[in-house]
Design an enzyme around this catalytic site. Structure first.
Site, PDB file in Angstrom:
ATOM      1  N   GLU A   1      -8.515  -5.354  -5.836  1.00 42.81           N
ATOM      2  CA  GLU A   1      -8.460  -4.341  -4.780  1.00 42.81           C
ATOM      3  C   GLU A   1      -8.432  -2.941  -5.391  1.00 42.81           C
ATOM      4  O   GLU A   1      -7.692  -2.695  -6.329  1.00 42.81           O
ATOM      5  CB  GLU A   1      -7.203  -4.553  -3.924  1.00 42.81           C
ATOM      6  CG  GLU A   1      -7.146  -3.614  -2.740  1.00 42.81           C
ATOM      7  CD  GLU A   1      -6.005  -3.939  -1.780  1.00 42.81           C
ATOM      8  OE1 GLU A   1      -4.869  -4.113  -2.248  1.00 42.81           O
ATOM      9  OE2 GLU A   1      -6.267  -3.987  -0.561  1.00 42.81           O
TER      10      GLU A   1
ATOM     11  N   LYS B   1      12.108   1.439   6.520  1.00 43.59           N
ATOM     12  CA  LYS B   1      11.865   2.322   5.370  1.00 43.59           C
ATOM     13  C   LYS B   1      10.409   2.751   5.399  1.00 43.59           C
ATOM     14  O   LYS B   1       9.517   1.957   5.135  1.00 43.59           O
ATOM     15  CB  LYS B   1      12.144   1.613   4.039  1.00 43.59           C
ATOM     16  CG  LYS B   1      12.036   2.585   2.862  1.00 43.59           C
ATOM     17  CD  LYS B   1      11.732   1.921   1.544  1.00 43.59           C
ATOM     18  CE  LYS B   1      10.279   1.975   1.132  1.00 43.59           C
ATOM     19  NZ  LYS B   1       9.665   3.310   0.957  1.00 43.59           N
TER      20      LYS B   1
ATOM     21  N   CYS C   1      -6.381  -1.998   4.197  1.00 44.45           N
ATOM     22  CA  CYS C   1      -6.394  -3.365   3.624  1.00 44.45           C
ATOM     23  C   CYS C   1      -7.631  -4.084   4.097  1.00 44.45           C
ATOM     24  O   CYS C   1      -8.094  -5.018   3.454  1.00 44.45           O
ATOM     25  CB  CYS C   1      -5.195  -4.200   4.017  1.00 44.45           C
ATOM     26  SG  CYS C   1      -3.849  -3.368   4.731  1.00 44.45           S
TER      27      CYS C   1
ATOM     28  N   VAL D   1       3.874  -6.018  -5.106  1.00 36.08           N
ATOM     29  CA  VAL D   1       5.215  -5.716  -4.590  1.00 36.08           C
ATOM     30  C   VAL D   1       5.661  -6.817  -3.619  1.00 36.08           C
ATOM     31  O   VAL D   1       6.818  -7.237  -3.627  1.00 36.08           O
ATOM     32  CB  VAL D   1       5.250  -4.321  -3.914  1.00 36.08           C
ATOM     33  CG1 VAL D   1       6.617  -4.041  -3.313  1.00 36.08           C
ATOM     34  CG2 VAL D   1       4.885  -3.235  -4.912  1.00 36.08           C
ATOM     35  N   GLY D   2       4.722  -7.308  -2.809  1.00 34.42           N
ATOM     36  CA  GLY D   2       5.053  -8.364  -1.846  1.00 34.42           C
ATOM     37  C   GLY D   2       5.630  -9.593  -2.527  1.00 34.42           C
ATOM     38  O   GLY D   2       6.578 -10.218  -2.028  1.00 34.42           O
TER      39      GLY D   2
ATOM     40  N   GLU E   1       2.156  -8.757   4.593  1.00 35.96           N
ATOM     41  CA  GLU E   1       0.741  -8.413   4.803  1.00 35.96           C
ATOM     42  C   GLU E   1       0.320  -7.612   3.586  1.00 35.96           C
ATOM     43  O   GLU E   1       0.847  -6.527   3.341  1.00 35.96           O
ATOM     44  CB  GLU E   1       0.566  -7.545   6.055  1.00 35.96           C
ATOM     45  CG  GLU E   1       0.873  -8.226   7.357  1.00 35.96           C
ATOM     46  CD  GLU E   1      -0.056  -9.369   7.681  1.00 35.96           C
ATOM     47  OE1 GLU E   1      -1.110  -9.510   7.008  1.00 35.96           O
ATOM     48  OE2 GLU E   1       0.276 -10.148   8.579  1.00 35.96           O
TER      49      GLU E   1
ATOM     50  N   GLY F   1       2.132  -4.032   2.205  1.00 44.40           N
ATOM     51  CA  GLY F   1       1.906  -3.286   0.973  1.00 44.40           C
ATOM     52  C   GLY F   1       1.095  -4.130   0.016  1.00 44.40           C
ATOM     53  O   GLY F   1       0.358  -5.024   0.437  1.00 44.40           O
ATOM     54  N   SER F   2       1.264  -3.860  -1.274  1.00 48.98           N
ATOM     55  CA  SER F   2       0.429  -4.566  -2.259  1.00 48.98           C
ATOM     56  C   SER F   2       0.934  -5.988  -2.491  1.00 48.98           C
ATOM     57  O   SER F   2       2.108  -6.294  -2.262  1.00 48.98           O
ATOM     58  CB  SER F   2       0.449  -3.808  -3.588  1.00 48.98           C
ATOM     59  OG  SER F   2       1.721  -3.933  -4.188  1.00 48.98           O
TER      60      SER F   2
HETATM   61  C1  UN1 Z   1      -4.748  -1.840   7.389  1.00 44.34           C
HETATM   62  O1  UN1 Z   1      -5.850  -1.850   6.889  1.00 44.34           O
HETATM   63  O2  UN1 Z   1      -3.736  -1.709   6.696  1.00 44.34           O
HETATM   64  O3  UN1 Z   1      -8.233  -3.448  11.534  1.00 44.34           O
HETATM   65  C2  UN1 Z   1      -4.573  -1.935   8.850  1.00 44.34           C
HETATM   66  C3  UN1 Z   1      -8.128  -2.284  11.171  1.00 44.34           C
HETATM   67  C4  UN1 Z   1      -6.997  -1.446  11.726  1.00 44.34           C
HETATM   68  C5  UN1 Z   1      -5.734  -1.774  11.045  1.00 44.34           C
HETATM   69  C6  UN1 Z   1      -5.865  -1.737   9.558  1.00 44.34           C
HETATM   70  N1  UN1 Z   1      -6.867  -1.685  13.148  1.00 44.34           N
HETATM   71  O4  UN1 Z   1      -8.912  -1.797  10.375  1.00 44.34           O
END
Ligand code: UN1
Length: 496
Positions: free
Chosen positions: A386, A176, A285, A233-234, A251, A229-230
């Site tokens: 965040e 998805k 992230c 939600v996770g 993640e 995702g967040s």
């Molecule tokens: C993310 O921030 O969701 O390490 C992934 C990094 C990238 C991947 C980021 N290679 O900043």
């Protein structure tokens, strides 16, 4: 205005959603530019896709892993050929600048080549049996149909982190894509199909998290879920998946700190902070969300950082001279604005930006000025929650120990960075920073695909992507072969 209509991919066929409804994919740099219409799917579409994946699993699991890997290798080569077009599509649907969308496609290429190698390396163990004339080994097995739920910020890289290891391990997939960025997932999966992936091995179902994501999580024939995702939600995904005992790889969020010590190379630390905070418009992230400054350099760093942040060129990411693209959608702009307001109310100061950009060339997109918030203390919400936008907080500290304590004081633990020339401090930080990824003299962003990717605390639930994904997408089988031609009872016949 005309725009293309995309369908779900189910059992090798491109089908509209059962509802017949669609969701428009808009260019965040200019909302009058419609990238395409994508299916607005629901549980019935998920059911069809899972059934197709289940059917395909019967034969895909029997394809030798090195052969499965060859398809990934070919997909990697095709992605190299298609890189420029896919990067342009991605900038158009997601906003980040071309240099970065090229990087996103490159990350999928790297992942393809890395995981293709794993096709000849799905090692298990052999071990002595406690009994004579008996052989013991462990073998990796695919888990079955897996559900993959991916975010909009790395619309090709993150789907590749999930799809490729799942596929080389012999699983079939239902993915998805994020509602904001489905096209990049389509481009990736079309490439896999062109590389020879059989029908039904990967299925795409587009739609919202509640209409598609949750039915996928709850489907009894889905054996594992991988979600990025967040944290909010996770947590729901994990709770719903628990009802059917599905393993879930999560993640999630980050509140990543870059620590700058008095002895740091200040030019290097400034370059790193600017890239970490405003690269991808702060929507990683791994983005630098807090810059911790030791007292001796704080004033100079702040002045130079603010000056550079103000000079960043914001605009349409398709323009090669632009450094910071738009945010992905209006709700992300609202979040950035909300956190600036909260910070001001708590006594912080806006040193640069602090507002949406709405005039002239910005009128039709979702732009937010690169924002630096100063005078932040560790207890303020802006220092703990965040933001996922181009908003970074500056926090001052006296001692190294205090810096580590502040860095670790948040509920997240994805990425962290220390700028120093002191090797003792560098090694202490490598040990003591509570983060799944730690950088010395480099920004908090920039993880490479062949290392473990993931975090501690509320960032994850212990699984890793990159080097670690195959552990999630396989299950161990212990196999014993007795060639003694007689019944041998473990723990009994061989006991003293
Ligand atoms: C993310 O921030 O969701 O390490 C992934 C990094 C990238 C991947 C980021 N290679 O900043």
């Amino acid at each position: 205005m005309t725009y293309p209509a995309f369908h779900n991919l189910i059992g090798g066929e491109w089908l509209p959603a059962v509802s017949g409804k669609t969701i428009l994919n808009l260019n965040p740099a200019d909302h009058s530019d419609v990238v395409g219409a994508f299916p607005s799917s629901h549980a019935e579409d998920v059911a069809l896709a899972v059934a197709a994946a289940k059917k395909a699993f019967a034969s895909w699991r029997l394809v030798p892993a090195p052969k499965r890997a060859e398809i990934l290798m070919r997909a990697g080569i095709l992605l190299q050929q298609r890189k420029e077009q896919f990067a342009r599509d991605m900038t158009r649907e997601m906003g980040k600048v071309l240099a970065e969308t090229r990087g996103d496609v490159q990350e999928a290429i790297d992942e393809a080549f890395y995981v293709a190698g794993e096709g000849r390396r799905l090692f298990g163990q052999t071990t002595p049996s406690e009994l004579q004339n008996k052989f013991a080994m462990s073998v990796r097995m695919p888990v079955g149909v897996v559900g993959l739920i991916t975010p909009w910020n790395f619309p090709m890289a993150i789907p590749s982190w999930k799809l490729f290891p799942a596929l080389v391990s012999g699983n079939t997939c239902v993915i998805k894509p994020a509602t904001d960025t489905p096209l990049s997932t389509y481009n990736l999966v079309q490439t896999l199909v062109d590389a020879g992936l059989p029908a039904g091995v990967v299925n795409i179902v587009s739609g919202s998290g509640s209409a598609v994501g949750m039915p996928l999580v709850e489907h009894p024939d889905v054996r594992a879920i991988s979600f990025t995702g967040s944290s909010e939600v996770g947590s729901r995904v994990a709770q719903r998946a628990a009802a059917t005992f599905k393993p879930v790889s999560l993640e999630m969020g980050g509140k990543n700190a870059q620590i700058v010590m008095d002895d740091a190379n200040l030019d290097l630390a400034l370059d790193g902070a600017l890239w970490g905070a405003f690269g991808t418009t702060g929507q990683r992230c791994t983005a630098t969300s807090r810059i911790l400054l030791q007292k001796g350099i704080a004033a100079e760093f702040t002045a130079r950082f603010v000056e550079r942040a103000k000079k960043l060129k914001v605009g349409n990411g398709l323009d090669e001279s632009v450094e910071v693209g738009p945010q992905v959608n209006p709700s992300q702009i609202e979040t950035s604005a909300k956190y600036v307001e909260i910070a001001l109310a708590e006594g912080a100061k806006v040193l640069a930006g602090g507002h949406a950009l709405t005039e002239g060339v910005y009128a039709h997109g979702t732009y937010f000025a690169p924002t630096v918030v100063g005078g932040v203390t560790r207890t303020m919400r802006i220092a703990r929650e965040e933001v996922f936008g181009p908003v970074v907080s500056l926090i001052e500290f006296e001692t190294f120990e205090e810096a580590i304590e502040i860095a670790n004081s948040v509920e997240y633990g994805l990425s962290a960075s220390l700028y120093t020339k002191n090797v003792n401090r560098a090694f202490t930080a490598m040990r003591d920073l509570e983060a799944g990824i730690t950088y010395i003299n480099a920004p908090t962003i920039g993880a490479e695909v062949h290392l473990p990717f993931g975090g501690v605390k509320h960032t994850g639930n212990g699984h890793r992507e990159g080097n670690g994904a195959i552990d999630f997408f396989t299950t161990w089988k212990a196999v014993y072969v007795d060639y003694s031609d007689k019944l041998q009872r473990a723990q009994i016949d061989n006991a003293e």
